[in-house]
Each structure stands twice: as C-alpha cells, then as structure tokens.
Design an enzyme around this catalytic site. Sequence first.
Site, PDB file in Angstrom:
ATOM      1  CB  SER A 132      -8.191   3.130   2.912  1.00 50.35           C
ATOM      2  OG  SER A 132      -7.376   2.450   3.849  1.00 50.35           O
ATOM      3  CB  SER A 158      -8.518   0.206   5.715  1.00 48.10           C
ATOM      4  OG  SER A 158      -9.222   1.421   5.708  1.00 48.10           O
ATOM      5  CE  LYS A 209      -4.012   1.702   2.727  1.00 50.89           C
ATOM      6  NZ  LYS A 209      -4.866   1.377   3.892  1.00 50.89           N
TER       7      LYS A 209
END
Lengths: 95, 487, 474
Positions: free
Chosen positions: B155, B179, B80
């Site tokens: 996310s 997330s 990420k």
Amino acid sequence: MADTDFDIQYVANLARIALTPDEEAKLGYQLGDILGYVKKLEELDVTGVEPMAHAVPLANVLRADEVRPSIPQEAALANAPKQANGLFIVPKIVE
Amino acid sequence: MLHELTLSGLTAKLAAKKVSSREAMQACLDRIDAVDGQVNAFMSIDRDDALGQADAADAALAKGNTHAAQPLLGVPISLKDLFCAKGQPANCSSKILGDFLSPYDGTVVRKLRDAGAVLFGRLNMDEFAMGSSTENSAFGRSNNPWDLERVPGGSSGGCAAAVAAQECFGSIGTDTGGSIRQPAALCGCVGLKPTYGRVSRYGVVAFASSLDQVGPLTKEVRDSATLLGAMSGHDPHDSTSVPTDVPDYVAELGGDLKGTKLGLPREFLIDGIDPEVRAAFDAAVKQCEALGAEIHEVSMPHTEYGVATYYIVATAEASANLARFDGIRYGDRVDGDDPFSLYCNTRGQGFGEEVKRRIILGTYVLSSGYYDAYYLRAQKARTLIKRDFEQVFETVDALITPTVPAPAFKAGEKMDDPLQMYLSDIFTISCNLAGTCGISLPCGFTSEPKLPIGLQFLGKPFGESELLQIAHAYEQATPWHTERAAL
Amino acid sequence: MEYETVIGLETHCQLKTKSKMFCGCANQFGAEPNTNVCPVCLGMPGVLPVPNERALQLTTLTGYLLNCEVPRFAKFDRKNYFYPDVCKDYQITQFDFPSTTTGHVDFEFGDGIERVRITRAHIEEDVGKNNHFAQHSGVDFNRAGVPLLEIVSEPDLRSADMAYEYLNALKDILIYGGISDCDMEKGMVRCDVNISVRPKGEEKLGVKVEIKNMNTFSGVRRAINYEVPRQIETLESGGTLVQETRRWDDVAGITESMRTKEHAHDYRYLPEPDIMPLKPDEAWLAEVRSHIVELPLARKQRFVSDYCIPAQDADVFVGNVPLGGFFEKAVEGAKNAKAIANWVINNLQARLIETGTTVDELKFEPVAIRELVGIIDAGTISSKGGQEVFAELFENGGSPVVIVEAKGLAQVSESGELDKWCREAIDSNPGPADDYRNGKENAINFLKGQVMKASRGKANPQVVGETLAKLLKG
C-alpha cells in the site's frame, strides 16, 4: 468451517456499511471466494496450540496514574461535522 | 542534479555547506513539478511550510548544529498519508476523512522533526493501507516510475514511487503484510519493515494493530539505516513498543558476508514465480555465496497458510480499528434520520470497495458462531508460523527470498480478483505475522519492459542491524541500486 | 402457584483515580462538555491506549475485598458496537480473562447474613454522555475513558429488598477500600438488573428481563417490585415472557420494553491488540494486598464482640471509619467500653458535626476520653463536670486530670467539709428534714439540692445522699 451461509446483508449491517445492490452482489461473490480460500486453515492441526494475539511477548505495560493536560474544547470539536454548545451533534438517539 | 542525490549524499553536502536545505527542498519541488503529473505519488504538498522548515534547518546548520546530533538535519522526507502531524491532513487516501486535520503529532513525526528532517507532502497509498497496488486510493492511482502503465505496488505505493522518481530523499511508509517491501521491490528501491515494536505506532492510523509497523523507503540501504535510527525507540504512548536499545545502524554497516548463514526456505520457491524473478533471485543467492555467505536450505512448513491467516487476523483487527470512522467526531458525514442510518450512509459512501470488503470480512470472522472457526484458528496458525521463524533462526542468521513472485503488473489487471491480489503477498506476509524484520532491495531487472526485481532478507526480531549489514554488503557488491527510472 | 424471584446484578462503578483509564485526562466530574478530553479518549485516528496502573490495582484490590480469585493472566478485549457515545465504536473491556473471578459478598439482610456470589469484577472504560434535545442528541466525551469497574453477581438475589441491601453493602465495601466514591449524584454507580421468575421448586431459570442503566438503588428496588408482579401476572394469565431489555421509567414507576429498531447485537469481542496482557507477579499483588481493609460487616461483628457495645453503636463506627478508629484507641485497656462509646458517639460526634471538623483535626488524643470516663466512674467528677471537661478538651485540648484541677471541678467526697454542708442544710431546713424522718423519702432531694448549691456543685451527690441519710436517721 462454514462459509456458504455467508449473509452479506447481515454482516454489512453489523459493520454499519450501506451497500448498493451491485456492491452486495459483487462483494458477496468475492468474499465467498476468499472465505473458500481461507478454509485452507482447516487442514492445520492446531490442537494444543496457543492463539497468538501479539507479535512480541511483552506484559504489564502500564502508565502511572498522572493527569496530563487535555486539549481545548475548540480543538476537540474542530473536526466535528456538526457541533453546538460544546457537544458533538448527532441525529436524535432513541434509547 | 540535486534531486539525484541519495540521502547520505545530501547530508554530506549539507554538512559541508555545499548545498542548503532550501536548495534541496526546492530541487524536490521542481522535480515534483516535472514528473509527478505522471507518477501521481503526492496527494498534497504545503510548499510554503516545506520551504519554511528548510529555512529553519539552514538556520540551525548555520548555528553549528551537526548531523551527528541531528542525522536528518535539512533533509526533505515525505510521509505516507496516514501519519498524524498536528494541523496537517491524514486522509489515508480515503474520502471518509474529509477535511480532517490532526489535532496532535504522532511519535514518528516528532522524532523525525527532532532529527532535523524537513517533512513535506502527503504520499498516496491504498485506502487505509489496504491493497498491493495503490489502485485503492480514493484520489487516483499512483504509477510506477519504471513503466507508468504499471502499478507501483502498495500500500505504500506513493512512498516507493516518490523515491524511485527522485521526488524526495526518502519516505516513511507502513508495512502490515508487505506494504513497504512489496512497493519497494516493484519500484526498485530499498524498503525496510522493522521488527514489531521497534518503531512507535502512536500517530499512525491503524490498519491491523498487531501487524502494522512503520519503516523507511530509500534509494540505498545506508539511507534506510539512517531513517530507522531516527525513528526507533521505546515510546510510552505505545504499549506495544519495545524498550530495547537502538543501535547505531549506520555505524554498524560495512561488514561482509563471510560466515553469514542465510536460510533459503524451500516453501518460498514455489511454482508460479516469474522466470525472470526466479533467475534474478538465483543469481542473488549465488552473489551472496560469492561474498562469503553460507546458504542453507531450510523449511518453513506453515508458509502456505500465511495468506489465509493474514487475511483473517488483519481484517478482524481492521474491522474494529476502522469503526471509529463513523461521521460523528470527524470526517465526512452522510446524514441519516438516526445514528444507525448515519453510520451506514457515511461508511457506505465514505469507504472504497476494498476497505468495505475487508471490514465485512473482518466483521464476519469475529461474529458469533464463526469466531472459533476463523479468528481463533487463524491466531493459532499464527503461532505455528511464528514457530517456523523461531526454528529456522536457531540455525541461520537471516532468510533470503524473493520479495514478490512477479514484477509490477499493469494497472487494472487484478482489480476484480482480490484473491489473486492477496496471494501475491505470499512472501512478505509471514514476516508481519511473526513480528520480525525484513528488507527488500533491488536485485535486477526484467528485460522487456525493464522492471525492477526485489530481493528480500528476513531477520531475527530486533536484528535490524544485522539485516541492514547483510543487505548493505549485497547492495555494495551489485550495481542495481544505482539504476534510476527514466522519466 | 408460588413463584420465586431470581435476580442478578451487574454493577458499574467509577474508580477513584486521578486520570482516565487509557490517557492522562482528568477523571473529574462536572467540567464543561468536551474539555476533559484528548485525542486518545476522543478516539482520533492513530491514537493508542496505555492502561492506568492505579486502576488495575484498584480492580485487583476489589477482587480481594470481594473474596475473588486473582488470576495470574488477564487481558483486555474490544467489545464492538456502534453508538454515538462510544468514541472508537468499540469499548475496551475484559472478556474471557478478567482481572478477578469467582468471589462473594456477605451482607446483613433481615435477621441474618446473606451471601451473594460474585462471578467476576473486571475493568473497562466508561463511554461518553448523550444529551437529548428536541431534534438532536449531543455527545460529551468527558466521561469517556473513565475507569469503570463492572461487578457481576450470580443470580443469587431473591427479592427487591435483598438486592437493595446487597447494593448498599457493595457500595460500603467500595468506599471502605478507597476504590470508588460511589457518589450516586455524580453517576458514579450504575447497574443493570437481570430479573426472572420461576415456579417455586423449579431448577430451570425463567425468561430473563434486563433493566439497563439504573442509577439509584431505590430505583432498582422499585423496578424489581414492579417487574416481578408483572412477570408473574403475565405467566398466570397464560402469557409468555420474552427475553428483552426494558427501561425503568422512574416517574411513571413502570418498566417498558425498549422497542428501538432491533439491530442485531453481536459484540464481536477480540483481544485488544494495542494493549499487552497482564501477568501480575507476586510483588505486585503483595503491594495491592497491603491495601486490603477490614470490611464493614467484619468490622461491625468485631466491635460488637470485642468491645461488647450494642449493634447500633457498632453501626455508627462502621459508618464513620475515623470515628471508629478513634473509639478503638480510646477504648484500649478501658473497663467501660460502653461509656466510652457513648462519649464518642453522643458528645464527640455531635461536636464534630456542629463544628464541621474531622477526627484528624482534634486537639486531644483518644486516651483523654478514656481518662475522662475513668474519673467520672471513679466519682472524681460528676457527669456534669465531665461535660465541662469535654468542652474544654474539644476547644483547647489537654488532659482531663489537668483540666479538672485547673477548673476546680473535682467533687468533694471527704467527710469534713461535706458533713458541715449537710448539717447546715438540715439545720436550716427543719421542715423537709422532718418530712424525711416521717417517712417521706423524697424530701431528701431538696436537702441534697441545698448541699449541692452550697458546694457550688462540687459535692459528690452520691456521698451527699448517703451522708444526709446517715445524719437524719442518726
């Protein structure tokens, strides 16, 4: 719990975020909505309940007083938008 | 095709010298070239660096290094966009960081490298991990590989989409309120949020420090166990990292569900759960029962306060955590005549709408006159939510819930209604507030269109091993994990 | 109308640690800008603070030295404010649960001892340093993250001089405890001064003016001496005071309102989620307590009462701890503490300064000074001989008795040889001898001098005088 007196300009200033008038209107409305929702917490009886700041019950997590290498000045300043003479340059600060 | 392998499938082939790390890496790059134009999971890739790392892994394998010592040796893994790796960007899918390059390696990056992983690519996310759809990325949204019109969740949407699109063999995300688990559910992969303090947060750009936790997204449970083992452990750079032993998560897999007590929290089975999600969930509960689990209905009375508590605690912490993005030491500066206007301009133009919304909310709930009413009250509500978990874990081994009330929604559908977006996190949020662990894995699909449905197990603090065993037992008894998105 | 001045001080001093508060960078003054920095103290994305245990020990020790309570629970908080020298745009400090609370400092002021109550002494991180140029400012983060102790006093101070003495007393305590070097030149001590005035007898506090960031104690005294009449004059002339922050202009000698663009101050404190709370246990606290030292004022009082030496001498031993320690060893079991104090202060201290050496480096033991004073008092050597013995002690060490022997410094007091020298002196100097006999008592001094010359200084002058008198009168 108060939320109707939510002053978006004041809070955005505290947060140092410039908002356009459109943003101000939109965020102000949405945040009013959200604050209305979180009012839900008023229903809870929290008398005598300890606030929880951490998810795990650790305490006294400390390090020994030992010097470790710093990073070179070039590395420290490598990402600086503006630098000179080893310093991070900013608009003049009036104290 | 090589990219279709699971992580464990790849390590078996690497160990047997049937495949080289370079071939595996190249397969990922080819796959990305083929499908990422549609999925948009990756923000950037340093191809030469990736292949160089793969070559180094091949050299290590040739020298006799083993997967027993380095469980990820030669395995391409993606991160990420908020993990700091020296000399690499960490944009957090925000404009504000500009051409920032990290001057240091975070602990997770170091540990993954030590385990032999080939770390490549920066995966798209909601800006600063704030969002549930990856639409809040300054670099364009990612798309759900099962239906490109739909969001991959967030996310860690890029992480889930990349795994679901088979562009990497596993990815590392963060979970502050769901997330990892929510995008895993929406994309049909496995997503694990470890107990707070299990994985170091040093080098992870913080959203909400007391809630953030790093975890893996993979095609199968076993692979998550492998990645968790490689990343876990005490870190002296993170005061909140807990000094407990790291079990051999992979070795402990393989049990069944006989005698396992699963709690079914009645407050989670609310109206408004999508009927197909509900049906899949009910079937999953039955399946667990068939596998020997005892199902106990339990009560977690403070569940309904989770979202409100979360949005106060998380935004308050975020308002401080994101203050440092001020255009002084790094990032894109938008100048001003004095520091005040520099800050306002930089942050006004650098942050996206959702980030501004949350910073302003967080600033407000901490401000003079409102602290007690909002922040302090939320901290107390958090205590009550944690107690719910402590109480149920006195009688059950884990909780079984849907991960998300509904499958992936269409892009743009909820963008103008942040509150509705927040409310969709209701099943994942309380786990972060309580600091315990949770996993999401596929438990079926909707019919038209075919979209993945996620099943969530929530475990005791530091009960990842048991959680993985339960998830693995369910997974191995069902076909869902073998389904792949058609791209 | 008569007014009363009310002053409270917030004193910040840098703790004497090797490394910074939350990272391993050196706590060091004078390096090139932005060289004692790392991702943590630069507030880079993703970094985390880990508190320095030594800094916490020093904070707790300060609490004990300032008679504070040391709670079993303390925590860190974030104080949010945007400023270019604040690398994270929040400062890690202690807000509602500081490491130490409610104490007091006693110090000498005027003819007596005053007490100022201490609200709290807590720990926080220092910020960077802004350098100002014509068009821009430049920030150096070397100082950012240095552990800083903030000592907050109650508004118990009543005058500029009292504030000045309090600060000096506080500084002495911190130096004594090894807590801070308090080097003003290096900016290690800074204070914020809160000043108000109120009509005498009035309970309610007047409007408070804060003067921030003072870095000399004399500056504090001057600023108060400027600010108090200003406030009184304002009130007397019918004006009103506003609560504000003022800046001290050291050159002009005035305070002036800080009319920067007024941005609302709201620090939005929140518990620092990256740092776990502090719950010091008994063992940890006991270890800190083992470093408690005697405070300057207590030491002075003890020296005066136990050794019966003058306050000025005691001040020397308070100001110079090693010398005081030396004195205490030298004086053990001695009868003449004052004489020992004189030797230690007038001779030993002078030589140490001259030669740039320390007490630790001395070649002789404290007991030697006790012996030296003993043999002088016993008349074994003259005080001039004593000087010679001391010089030898200082150069080469040894024992006074042995040195006296080796150098033949012992005075002659026995009658045999001394009688002979005295008779010779009288016989060879009939003039002065007659003068004496005729009542001119001073004439004996000339004869004494002759005897001392003949004895090459070894004769005990007192015995010489007595012998001469006896012979002349005889």
